[in-house]
Structures are given as structure tokens and as C-alpha cells.
Design a protein around this motif. Structure first.
Motif, short mmCIF file in Angstrom:
data_model
loop_
_atom_site.label_atom_id
_atom_site.label_comp_id
_atom_site.label_asym_id
_atom_site.label_seq_id
_atom_site.Cartn_x
_atom_site.Cartn_y
_atom_site.Cartn_z
N UNK A 1 -6.63 3.76 101.35
CA UNK A 1 -7.51 2.60 100.51
C UNK A 1 -8.65 3.97 100.20
N UNK A 2 -9.61 4.42 100.83
CA UNK A 2 -11.07 4.83 100.71
C UNK A 2 -10.14 6.13 100.02
N UNK A 3 -9.37 7.08 100.24
CA UNK A 3 -9.21 8.16 99.68
C UNK A 3 -8.52 7.90 98.03
N UNK A 4 -8.00 6.52 97.90
CA UNK A 4 -7.25 6.59 96.28
C UNK A 4 -8.48 6.13 95.89
N UNK A 5 -9.49 4.83 96.24
CA UNK A 5 -10.59 4.54 95.59
C UNK A 5 -11.64 6.21 95.63
N UNK A 6 -11.72 6.62 96.01
CA UNK A 6 -12.70 8.12 95.60
C UNK A 6 -12.26 8.92 94.97
N UNK B 1 -23.14 10.66 91.83
CA UNK B 1 -23.65 9.28 91.74
C UNK B 1 -22.61 8.31 91.20
N UNK B 2 -22.68 8.91 90.38
CA UNK B 2 -22.30 7.90 89.11
C UNK B 2 -20.81 7.40 89.99
N UNK B 3 -19.82 8.36 90.27
CA UNK B 3 -18.81 8.31 90.96
C UNK B 3 -19.04 7.61 92.27
N UNK B 4 -19.84 7.79 93.44
CA UNK B 4 -20.06 7.09 94.00
C UNK B 4 -20.44 5.49 94.09
N UNK B 5 -21.06 4.88 93.23
CA UNK B 5 -21.91 3.73 92.57
C UNK B 5 -20.24 2.93 92.34
N UNK B 6 -19.24 3.90 91.66
CA UNK B 6 -18.12 3.07 90.95
C UNK B 6 -17.30 3.14 92.51
N UNK B 7 -16.86 3.60 93.40
CA UNK B 7 -16.13 3.79 94.24
C UNK B 7 -16.75 2.12 95.30
N UNK B 8 -17.20 1.56 94.78
CA UNK B 8 -17.92 0.23 95.08
C UNK B 8 -17.76 -0.55 94.65
#
Length: 582
Positions: free
Chosen positions: A120-125, A154-161
Motif C-alpha cells: 500500500x505504501x509503494x502504491x501511495x508513493x 514536498x507536495x507529493x509527501x503531503x499528498x501521500x498522507x
């Protein structure tokens, strides 16, 4: 529509301060809204943002009163973890929030903390990186990326959460014009496609208005001073009342005697048009398109050009200078340029064009592989950094790279003491530099208590006090509100008139237009153009090659069908200088 953020009679006072920074805030932000929080430095914008994302009270203590609700729940009962699940923050300096060794690791950080399953983490990243166009960089180190790419990660890091609220704290401060426009498009696409609530804090008015904004919230002295749609506030001239600058093409309409109440579509230069039949406000009746064009051209022709002052002798000269960080790839290639005494030169170009490398070569932090660097005709290739520092001052882009002292006053005095300047003279120069940079009221403050913009001005004050012959300023106006920007730049103008030379490394096209005698444009390590700024920024081929953007003034002039957009730009600059010197 349901409110996702609600402030009710909310006030906040920092610990050890006698007066509240936020006073009686009443604000509702609806789910899916896109809000721009504007206001001068010290107006309370950042404090309001810190209350939303939980830095207040978890990092900055103080006394709160009133209510703050997130999704209808009282925020005071939430942990910092619960806040971060709801609010994702993207800082103005993305380097400050990177924690992973690679882009992929950084984007996965919060998911790892939550012990998300690996698949799930890989897919979200992967999904988050694809959304911001950075999937190809997953294995790369985040610190190797350009400024714009760092913002995307930085935006991708926030979107993944999966945070529902995205809070951007000056996202454009370190981006070149084209990258800034791309960042605003990306934020807008995510807002539209993901239904996120977006809150922007930013000084670059025209860049914020490139894309749709639902409402502007104007803050002043800790209170909400005005609120409304962009067209409403622009037409009413609200922004200048609170130390913010109107878009330049709207100021040009004012100079031409055309009231903004007669126009619609004010947020973009290409969409400005006369309202049908004029308005009920006093002013000229509605003009036809042809009459408006004739009126603007007549105004531009009536404004006399600014006579360029006589420049001094060559102060700094580069002759065929090249430098490579790695063999075979030049960061700077065969650069030649001259800066004269009393001249102000804007060094323009995209992130990675070689501008900062060139400043490192001039100051002696880097040694050229080929070519000569001369000061007043003397080759200085062999001079030490210390010896060059007596003649050449350098203010870095990020103030935290320069500031070393605990107290504001001591930061300015330390360089003077190191040079053996007598104590009374140290005191005089310190006070003068702090006055110039608008920091005298904060002279006894700890440096850590200053905002980013104030720290930037402090780093400039510390170099100004040393009275160099040439000052290199890397992004001098980043994070500055219009009032401080203008006060500082008008002082720079006076110093230039007395013979000091300035080299601005900048993405701020307004700064270049209004204050530089000429521009030098770099792309891929080479100088590709040198001319008066108005001509350079009206040249589509040069702006495209250098990742710059044509000015809003030129785009407005072209949209109105004016014969000479560059003449219109020159008339605006001349009119502005006349007003400021009156």
C-alpha cells in the motif's frame, strides 16, 4: 457548504510578548475552497497558519482564547499527530522538511510512521509522485533537485498522507518565474482534481493570481482587515492600503487615469476589459476597445523616458570565466561581463542556470578553471576570500547560511569588530544599517524570533554596515512585503547614486524592471543576452530560453493591441520612478 476550518473570536499571544499577535479572528473556510491569505510582514499570516497546522501550541507556546474548529471538532483537544493527518504543510524552503535519503523514502516517511503495509505504501508513493510529475526521480536524492522539483516532492509527501487541507507557506519564494507559474498550475490541478482545501500564504501577488482563487483574506496588525473575491478587492484598491502591491498592469491603468471600477477580469492581464457602459462610479464613460487602445498609447507616448545617469568606470570585470564542479560539465562557460561603479545589474535566469556559481567565483568561494576576474583593472584570481570580502559583499539566498549570533544587534556588529572598526563607529554603522533595513525596533531581539523576511534583511544589514564597493544580493526581495521591499530598494538606489555597485541575482522581474540599469541573462551556464531590462523581458525568445516570464505589463499591452509593448513597459517604469521620487 460545510466549514472545514472555523475561527470564532480567536486570539493568540506568544509567550513573553505583551500584546496578542492575533486579535479577534472570525473566519470560516469551506471544504474545497482555495484561499489566499495576504498581508504585510508581521500582520499575523504565519501565526494564523501555525494555529491551523498545530505548530501553535506544540512548537510555539502562548495564550489562546476563542475557538478553532477543524472539521467541526475543537482543535485544542487534538494531538499534533491528529492535526498532521488533517493539515499538510509545504514550507517555503523544502530543504527544511526533507528527511529521506531518496525522493521515494521522503514521500513514504509519514506512511512508514503509521506502519502502512509495504504494498500500500509503494502504491501511495507512486501515485503521489505521478500526480506531481516526479515519478522518474523516485531514486534520486531530494537535495540534488532544482527548487521547483523540491517543491513538487514536498507536495507529493503531503499528498501521500491524504491530508484534506493543504497549507502552502510562501511556495514561490525560491522559484524562477516559469517554475513559479508551473507550481501554481500544479496546486490548481490538485485543488480541482482532488477536492482539497488549499490555503496559500504568498507575497508574489501576480503569480498567485495566475490561477483561480476563491477568496482573498487580507490581514493587518493581527486582524482580518478585508475579505472578498480577487476582482472585488482589486477593483476597490484594497491591497495597497495594507502594504501589498496591485498587479503592475492595474497600476499602469491608474497612471493612465483609468479607474479600476470601470473594468472587469482584473486578475489576469489578458482578461482585463471595460465593463459595458461603465459603472456608477465617477470616471470616464465606457470606452470602446479602439478608444481604450488609443488612450493607453497616448499615455505611454506622453511619459518622458528616464534619463540614464552617467555610469562610473569599470569596477568588476569577468573575462572568459569558466568553472566545472565535475570534469566535462561546465556550470559556467566562457562568461564575460562588466559591472561599473554606481551601476545596478540584474542577473537573470532559471534555477540551475549558473548564477549562484558565478557569484561564488566573484567572491572567491570557487576558483575559475579558465579566465580572469578583475577589480578596478587588477586581476584578483589569486586574492583570498577575506581580501575580496573587504571590497565585495555577498548576501546569500538563505539567511540561515549567514546568521551566527544570538542577538540582532550583535549580528551586525560582529563583522565590524572583526575589521577593527572603533567602538563608536561600530555603534553608528550598526544603528544606521538596522534603520535602513527596517530592523531598528528589533535590535534587542533574539535572531531566532525574526521571520524569514526579517532574517533576510538582517543578513543584508550585516553586509551593508561593512560598506563594500560591490554588493552581490542573491534573491534580496524573497519573503519581503511591498513596503519593506520599496524602502530597501529606494535606499539601494541612493547608494548606487553615491557610487556603490550592485549585482542582483533574482527571479523577481519587478525588481529587475524598476531598479536595474541593465540585465544579464544566463542559460545553461552561458550569458545569452545583455540589454535594458524592459527590452529583454519583452523578447519572447530570450524569456523562453532562460525560463523567465514576459512581464504582465507586456502581456497586457499585447492583449490590448498596443503597437509597442516595450514602450508601454518603459512608460510605466518612468511613471513609477516619478511617483517614488516626488
Amino acid at each position: 457548504m460545510q466549514a472545514v476550518i472555523t475561527f470564532r473570536q480567536f486570539s493568540f499571544r506568544y509567550k513573553n510578548q505583551s500584546e496578542p499577535t492575533l486579535k479577534n479572528i472570525h473566519l470560516e473556510i469551506a471544504r474545497g475552497e482555495k484561499i489566499w491569505i495576504a498581508g504585510p510582514s508581521g500582520s499575523g499570516k504565519s501565526t494564523l497558519a501555525h494555529c491551523i497546522n498545530g505548530l501553535i501550541p506544540f512548537s510555539y507556546g502562548g495564550e489562546m482564547s476563542g475557538q478553532l474548529l477543524l472539521d467541526g471538532q475543537d482543535a485544542s483537544g487534538m494531538t499534533i499527530f491528529e492535526r498532521s493527518r488533517r493539515v499538510g504543510t509545504i514550507l517555503q524552503n523544502p530543504d527544511a522538511q526533507f528527511v529521506g535519503q531518496t525522493v521515494g523514502e521522503d514521500v513514504a516517511f509519514q506512511l512508514e510512521n503509521e506502519a502502512a503495509p509495504q504494498e500500500a505504501m509503494k502504491a501511495a508513493v507512486s501515485s503521489a509522485l505521478e500526480l506531481v510529475g516526479m515519478q522518474a526521480y523516485e531514486a534520486q536524492g531530494p537535495h540534488e533537485l532544482s527548487g521547483g522539483q523540491k517543491q513538487q516532492v514536498a507536495l507529493a509527501g503531503v499528498l501521500s498522507a491524504q491530508a484534506d487541507i493543504l497549507l502552502f507557506d510562501e511556495p514561490l519564494a525560491n522559484l524562477d518565474p516559469a517554475s513559479g507559474a508551473k507550481a501554481m498550475r500544479l496546486i490548481d490541478e490538485i485543488h480541482r482534481s482532488q477536492g482539497k482545501t488549499v490555503i496559500l500564504i504568498e507575497h508574489r501577488v501576480e503569480d498567485v493570481l495566475l490561477e483561480h482563487i476563491d477568496r482573498i483574506v487580507v490581514m493587518n496588525e493581527g486582524e482580518i482587515a478585508a475579505m472578498g473575491t480577487p476582482d472585488e478587492l482589486l477593483a476597490a484598491g484594497v491591497l495597497p492600503r495594507y502594504g501589498l502591491r496591485q498587479p503592475l498592469y492595474l497600476e499602469a491603468l491608474g497612471h493612465a487615469g483609468l479607474p479600476l471600477t470601470e473594468f472587469a477580469g482584473l486578475t489576469r492581464p489578458e482578461s482585463v476589459k471595460q465593463t459595458e457602459g461603465g459603472s456608477e462610479q465617477p470616471g470616464p464613460p465606457g470606452l470602446s476597445d479602439l478608444q481604450l487602445k488609443e488612450r493607453l498609447e497616448a499615455w505611454a507616448a506622453s511619459v518622458p523616458s528616464v534619463a540614464r545617469g552617467r555610469l562610473g568606470d569599470p569596477l568588476l570585470e569577468l573575462r572568459g570565466v569558466s568553472y566545472a564542479y565535475e570534469p566535462g560539465t561546465n556550470a559556467v562557460s566562457d562568461v564575460s561581463l562588466i559591472v561599473r561603479s554606481g551601476e545596478t545589474v540584474a542577473l537573470l535566469g532559471s534555477n540551475g542556470a549558473g548564477k549562484s556559481t558565478l557569484s561564488g567565483l566573484i567572491t572567491g568561494l570557487l576558483k575559475p578553471a579558465t579566465g580572469e576576474i578583475c577589480l578596478r583593472g587588477e586581476v584578483i584570481n589569486g586574492w583570498s576570500v577575506r581580501r575580496r570580502g573587504e571590497e565585495i559583499g555577498y548576501v546569500m539566498q538563505h539567511p540561515h547560511h549567514m546568521l551566527t549570533q544570538h542577538m540582532v544587534r550583535d549580528e551586525v556588529r560582529i563583522g565590524l569588530a572583526a575589521r577593527g572598526v572603533p567602538e563608536p563607529e561600530q555603534e553608528r554603522r550598526t544603528e544606521e544599517a538596522l534603520q535602513i533595513c527596517g530592523l531598528y525596533p528589533y535590535r534587542n531581539w533574539p535572531v531566532s524570533a525574526l521571520s524569514f523576511g526579517q532574517k533576510k534583511r538582517l543578513s543584508i544589514a550585516a553586509i551593508l554596515a561593512l560598506q563594500p564597493k560591490l554588493m552581490i544580493l542573491d534573491e534580496p526581495t524573497a519573503g519581503q512585503d511591498y513596503r519593506h521591499y520599496t524602502e530597501f530598494m529606494e535606499f539601494i538606489d541612493r547608494l548606487a547614486a553615491e557610487g556603490m555597485a550592485f549585482l542582483f541575482i533574482t527571479h523577481d522581474m519587478h525588481l529587475a524592471l524598476e531598479y536595474a540599469d541593465r540585465a544579464v541573462v544566463m542559460a545553461k551556464g552561458r550569458v545569452i543576452a545583455e540589454d535594458e531590462v524592459a527590452r529583454i523581458l519583452a523578447d519572447g525568445e530570450i524569456t523562453s530560453r532562460a525560463n523567465l516570464r514576459e512581464t504582465s505589463l507586456a502581456r497586457f499591452a499585447r492583449a490590448q493591441g498596443l503597437a509597442s509593448p516595450s514602450r508601454f513597459v518603459e512608460a510605466f517604469i518612468a511613471a513609477e520612478k516619478k511617483v517614488k521620487r516626488a
